[in-house]
Write a protein that holds these residues in place. Structure first.
Motif, PDB file in Angstrom:
ATOM      1  N   PRO A   1      -9.224 -19.350   8.143  1.00 10.44           N
ATOM      2  CA  PRO A   1      -9.381 -19.394   9.373  1.00 10.44           C
ATOM      3  C   PRO A   1      -7.934 -17.811   9.601  1.00 10.44           C
ATOM      4  CG  PRO A   1      -8.207 -21.218   8.988  1.00 10.44           C
ATOM      5  CD  PRO A   1      -8.583 -20.606   8.014  1.00 10.44           C
ATOM      6  N   PHE A   2      -8.949 -16.957   9.488  1.00 13.74           N
ATOM      7  CA  PHE A   2      -8.500 -15.568   9.610  1.00 13.74           C
ATOM      8  C   PHE A   2      -6.871 -16.055  10.606  1.00 13.74           C
ATOM      9  CE2 PHE A   2      -7.985 -11.221   7.855  1.00 13.74           C
ATOM     10  CZ  PHE A   2      -7.809 -10.558   9.210  1.00 13.74           C
ATOM     11  N   ASP A   3      -7.613 -16.401  11.597  1.00 14.60           N
ATOM     12  CA  ASP A   3      -6.472 -15.148  12.830  1.00 14.60           C
ATOM     13  C   ASP A   3      -5.333 -16.374  12.890  1.00 14.60           C
ATOM     14  OD1 ASP A   3      -8.515 -17.398  15.435  1.00 14.60           O
ATOM     15  OD2 ASP A   3      -7.673 -17.725  13.599  1.00 14.60           O
ATOM     16  N   SER A   4      -5.029 -17.224  11.767  1.00 18.74           N
ATOM     17  CA  SER A   4      -4.101 -18.199  11.866  1.00 18.74           C
ATOM     18  C   SER A   4      -3.172 -17.689  11.028  1.00 18.74           C
ATOM     19  CB  SER A   4      -4.587 -19.540  11.489  1.00 18.74           C
ATOM     20  OG  SER A   4      -4.801 -20.311  10.685  1.00 18.74           O
ATOM     21  N   TYR A   5      -3.225 -16.892  10.368  1.00 14.53           N
ATOM     22  CA  TYR A   5      -2.628 -16.292   8.714  1.00 14.53           C
ATOM     23  C   TYR A   5      -1.603 -15.478   8.395  1.00 14.53           C
ATOM     24  CZ  TYR A   5      -4.815 -19.871   5.329  1.00 14.53           C
ATOM     25  OH  TYR A   5      -4.875 -21.292   4.281  1.00 14.53           O
ATOM     26  N   GLY A   6      -0.788 -14.765   7.509  1.00 16.13           N
ATOM     27  CA  GLY A   6      -0.500 -14.126   7.250  1.00 16.13           C
ATOM     28  C   GLY A   6      -1.592 -13.277   6.166  1.00 16.13           C
ATOM     29  N   ILE A   7      -1.282 -11.652   6.207  1.00 10.71           N
ATOM     30  CA  ILE A   7      -2.109 -10.990   5.613  1.00 10.71           C
ATOM     31  C   ILE A   7      -1.318 -10.121   5.128  1.00 10.71           C
ATOM     32  CG2 ILE A   7      -4.304  -9.407   5.056  1.00 10.71           C
ATOM     33  CD1 ILE A   7      -5.219 -12.206   5.106  1.00 10.71           C
ATOM     34  N   GLY A   8      -1.096 -10.011   3.432  1.00 11.06           N
ATOM     35  CA  GLY A   8      -0.131  -8.915   3.174  1.00 11.06           C
ATOM     36  C   GLY A   8      -0.549  -7.917   1.703  1.00 11.06           C
ATOM     37  N   TRP A   9      -0.651  -7.093   1.913  1.00 11.76           N
ATOM     38  CA  TRP A   9      -0.502  -5.541   0.308  1.00 11.76           C
ATOM     39  C   TRP A   9       0.269  -5.519  -0.248  1.00 11.76           C
ATOM     40  CZ3 TRP A   9      -4.807  -3.318   0.447  1.00 11.76           C
ATOM     41  CH2 TRP A   9      -5.809  -3.716   1.427  1.00 11.76           C
ATOM     42  N   PHE A  10       0.727  -5.881  -1.270  1.00 11.24           N
ATOM     43  CA  PHE A  10       0.990  -5.477  -2.554  1.00 11.24           C
ATOM     44  C   PHE A  10       0.475  -4.110  -3.710  1.00 11.24           C
ATOM     45  CE2 PHE A  10       4.200  -9.792  -2.386  1.00 11.24           C
ATOM     46  CZ  PHE A  10       3.240  -9.644  -1.005  1.00 11.24           C
ATOM     47  N   ARG A  11       1.545  -4.011  -4.398  1.00 12.74           N
ATOM     48  CA  ARG A  11       1.549  -2.598  -5.293  1.00 12.74           C
ATOM     49  C   ARG A  11       2.287  -3.074  -6.529  1.00 12.74           C
ATOM     50  NH1 ARG A  11       3.947   2.509  -2.497  1.00 12.74           N
ATOM     51  NH2 ARG A  11       5.572   1.886  -2.598  1.00 12.74           N
ATOM     52  N   GLN A  12       1.344  -2.905  -7.221  1.00 16.73           N
ATOM     53  CA  GLN A  12       1.663  -2.837  -8.742  1.00 16.73           C
ATOM     54  C   GLN A  12       1.252  -1.403  -8.993  1.00 16.73           C
ATOM     55  OE1 GLN A  12       0.973  -6.058 -10.720  1.00 16.73           O
ATOM     56  NE2 GLN A  12       2.588  -6.204 -12.512  1.00 16.73           N
ATOM     57  N   ALA A  13       3.095  -1.212  -9.854  1.00 19.31           N
ATOM     58  CA  ALA A  13       2.452   0.090 -10.786  1.00 19.31           C
ATOM     59  C   ALA A  13       2.342  -0.002 -12.374  1.00 19.31           C
ATOM     60  CB  ALA A  13       3.274   1.076 -10.192  1.00 19.31           C
ATOM     61  N   PRO A  14       1.757   0.445 -13.424  1.00 23.33           N
ATOM     62  CA  PRO A  14       2.202   0.639 -14.420  1.00 23.33           C
ATOM     63  C   PRO A  14       4.053   0.311 -15.088  1.00 23.33           C
ATOM     64  CG  PRO A  14       1.276   2.647 -14.197  1.00 23.33           C
ATOM     65  CD  PRO A  14       1.220   2.043 -12.784  1.00 23.33           C
TER      66      PRO A  14
ATOM     67  N   LYS B   1       3.049   9.579  -1.790  1.00 21.67           N
ATOM     68  CA  LYS B   1       3.461  10.452  -2.888  1.00 21.67           C
ATOM     69  C   LYS B   1       2.867  10.008  -3.929  1.00 21.67           C
ATOM     70  CE  LYS B   1       7.201  10.431   0.612  1.00 21.67           C
ATOM     71  NZ  LYS B   1       8.514   9.727   0.360  1.00 21.67           N
ATOM     72  N   PRO B   2       3.393  10.757  -5.046  1.00 21.05           N
ATOM     73  CA  PRO B   2       3.630  10.468  -6.027  1.00 21.05           C
ATOM     74  C   PRO B   2       3.582   8.968  -6.760  1.00 21.05           C
ATOM     75  CG  PRO B   2       3.360  12.649  -6.521  1.00 21.05           C
ATOM     76  CD  PRO B   2       3.946  12.225  -5.307  1.00 21.05           C
ATOM     77  N   GLU B   3       4.640   8.043  -5.883  1.00 23.02           N
ATOM     78  CA  GLU B   3       5.185   7.201  -6.509  1.00 23.02           C
ATOM     79  C   GLU B   3       4.692   5.988  -6.242  1.00 23.02           C
ATOM     80  OE1 GLU B   3       7.060  10.043  -4.964  1.00 23.02           O
ATOM     81  OE2 GLU B   3       8.662   9.727  -4.492  1.00 23.02           O
ATOM     82  N   ASP B   4       3.732   6.444  -4.658  1.00 15.49           N
ATOM     83  CA  ASP B   4       3.092   5.433  -4.518  1.00 15.49           C
ATOM     84  C   ASP B   4       1.870   5.316  -5.162  1.00 15.49           C
ATOM     85  OD1 ASP B   4       3.137   7.323  -1.256  1.00 15.49           O
ATOM     86  OD2 ASP B   4       4.674   5.632  -1.691  1.00 15.49           O
ATOM     87  N   THR B   5       1.046   5.738  -6.733  1.00 13.19           N
ATOM     88  CA  THR B   5       0.301   5.044  -7.258  1.00 13.19           C
ATOM     89  C   THR B   5       0.242   4.397  -7.958  1.00 13.19           C
ATOM     90  OG1 THR B   5       0.335   7.430  -8.137  1.00 13.19           O
ATOM     91  CG2 THR B   5      -0.521   5.784  -9.659  1.00 13.19           C
ATOM     92  N   ALA B   6      -1.110   3.311  -7.953  1.00 11.68           N
ATOM     93  CA  ALA B   6      -0.335   1.681  -8.291  1.00 11.68           C
ATOM     94  C   ALA B   6      -2.062   1.259  -7.811  1.00 11.68           C
ATOM     95  CB  ALA B   6       0.407   1.159  -7.230  1.00 11.68           C
ATOM     96  N   VAL B   7      -2.149  -0.607  -8.361  1.00 14.14           N
ATOM     97  CA  VAL B   7      -3.574  -0.856  -7.749  1.00 14.14           C
ATOM     98  C   VAL B   7      -3.135  -1.258  -6.401  1.00 14.14           C
ATOM     99  CG1 VAL B   7      -4.587  -2.850  -8.100  1.00 14.14           C
ATOM    100  CG2 VAL B   7      -3.781  -1.316  -9.814  1.00 14.14           C
ATOM    101  N   TYR B   8      -3.263  -1.448  -5.881  1.00 14.84           N
ATOM    102  CA  TYR B   8      -2.791  -2.729  -4.762  1.00 14.84           C
ATOM    103  C   TYR B   8      -4.396  -3.114  -3.890  1.00 14.84           C
ATOM    104  CZ  TYR B   8      -0.103   2.177  -2.450  1.00 14.84           C
ATOM    105  OH  TYR B   8       1.278   2.727  -3.018  1.00 14.84           O
ATOM    106  N   TYR B   9      -3.010  -4.532  -3.771  1.00 16.29           N
ATOM    107  CA  TYR B   9      -4.231  -5.861  -3.029  1.00 16.29           C
ATOM    108  C   TYR B   9      -3.511  -6.327  -2.378  1.00 16.29           C
ATOM    109  CZ  TYR B   9      -3.097  -6.269  -8.573  1.00 16.29           C
ATOM    110  OH  TYR B   9      -3.470  -6.061  -9.829  1.00 16.29           O
ATOM    111  N   CYS B  10      -4.761  -7.152  -1.820  1.00 20.26           N
ATOM    112  CA  CYS B  10      -4.109  -8.107  -0.821  1.00 20.26           C
ATOM    113  C   CYS B  10      -4.609  -9.308  -0.810  1.00 20.26           C
ATOM    114  CB  CYS B  10      -5.113  -7.821   1.192  1.00 20.26           C
ATOM    115  SG  CYS B  10      -6.914  -8.127   0.326  1.00 20.26           S
ATOM    116  N   ALA B  11      -3.264 -10.195   0.654  1.00 18.62           N
ATOM    117  CA  ALA B  11      -2.518 -11.457   0.027  1.00 18.62           C
ATOM    118  C   ALA B  11      -3.369 -12.144   1.357  1.00 18.62           C
ATOM    119  CB  ALA B  11      -1.825 -11.972  -0.959  1.00 18.62           C
TER     120      ALA B  11
END
Length: 130
Positions: A28-41, A87-97
């Motif tokens: 149930p999408f409308d009752s959840y929170g959605i986050g973005w995470f990232r992981q750089a090497p 910025k170059p420091e934004d380089t990462a794999v971005y995940y939603c959760a």
């Protein structure tokens, strides 16, 4: 079946923009929170931003405030992350959760905590060249 599918990553020059999308299904999408995470090497995964689909309130980590904007389209079960002035420091794999239940109602406290989230996408690569 729960699915979170990210898209929109790619290679961009510093100062450029990208918009990531996260399409959700199976909960149930409308009752959840959605986050973005990232992981750089070589680094730990970090919370970048989140939004409550209950009240639309956004959250950001300090390093992206003023550059990134999160939004949600409940009709499309989709969350977007507009990333400007990259910025170059934004380089990462971005995940939603996705986070539901009690923690979704306390997203202000939980949004940047990986263990709070119930479901994860596979990630999309963002590379920012200097």
């Amino acid at each position: 079946e729960v699915q979170l599918v990210e898209s929109g990553g790619g290679l961009v020059q510093a100062g450029g923009s990208l918009r990531l999308s996260c399409v959700a299904s199976g909960f149930p999408f409308d009752s959840y929170g959605i986050g973005w995470f990232r992981q750089a090497p070589g680094k730990e995964r970090e919370g970048v931003s989140a939004i409550s689909n209950r009240d639309g309130k956004p959250y950001y980590t300090d390093s992206v405030k003023g550059r990134f904007t999160i939004s949600s389209d409940n009709a499309k079960n989709t969350v977007y992350l507009q990333m400007n002035s990259l910025k170059p420091e934004d380089t990462a794999v971005y995940y939603c959760a996705a986070v539901g239940g009690i923690l979704a109602s306390k997203l202000d406290l939980a949004w940047s905590t990986e263990r709070a989230y119930d479901y994860w996408g596979q990630g999309t690569q963002v590379t920012v060249s200097s």
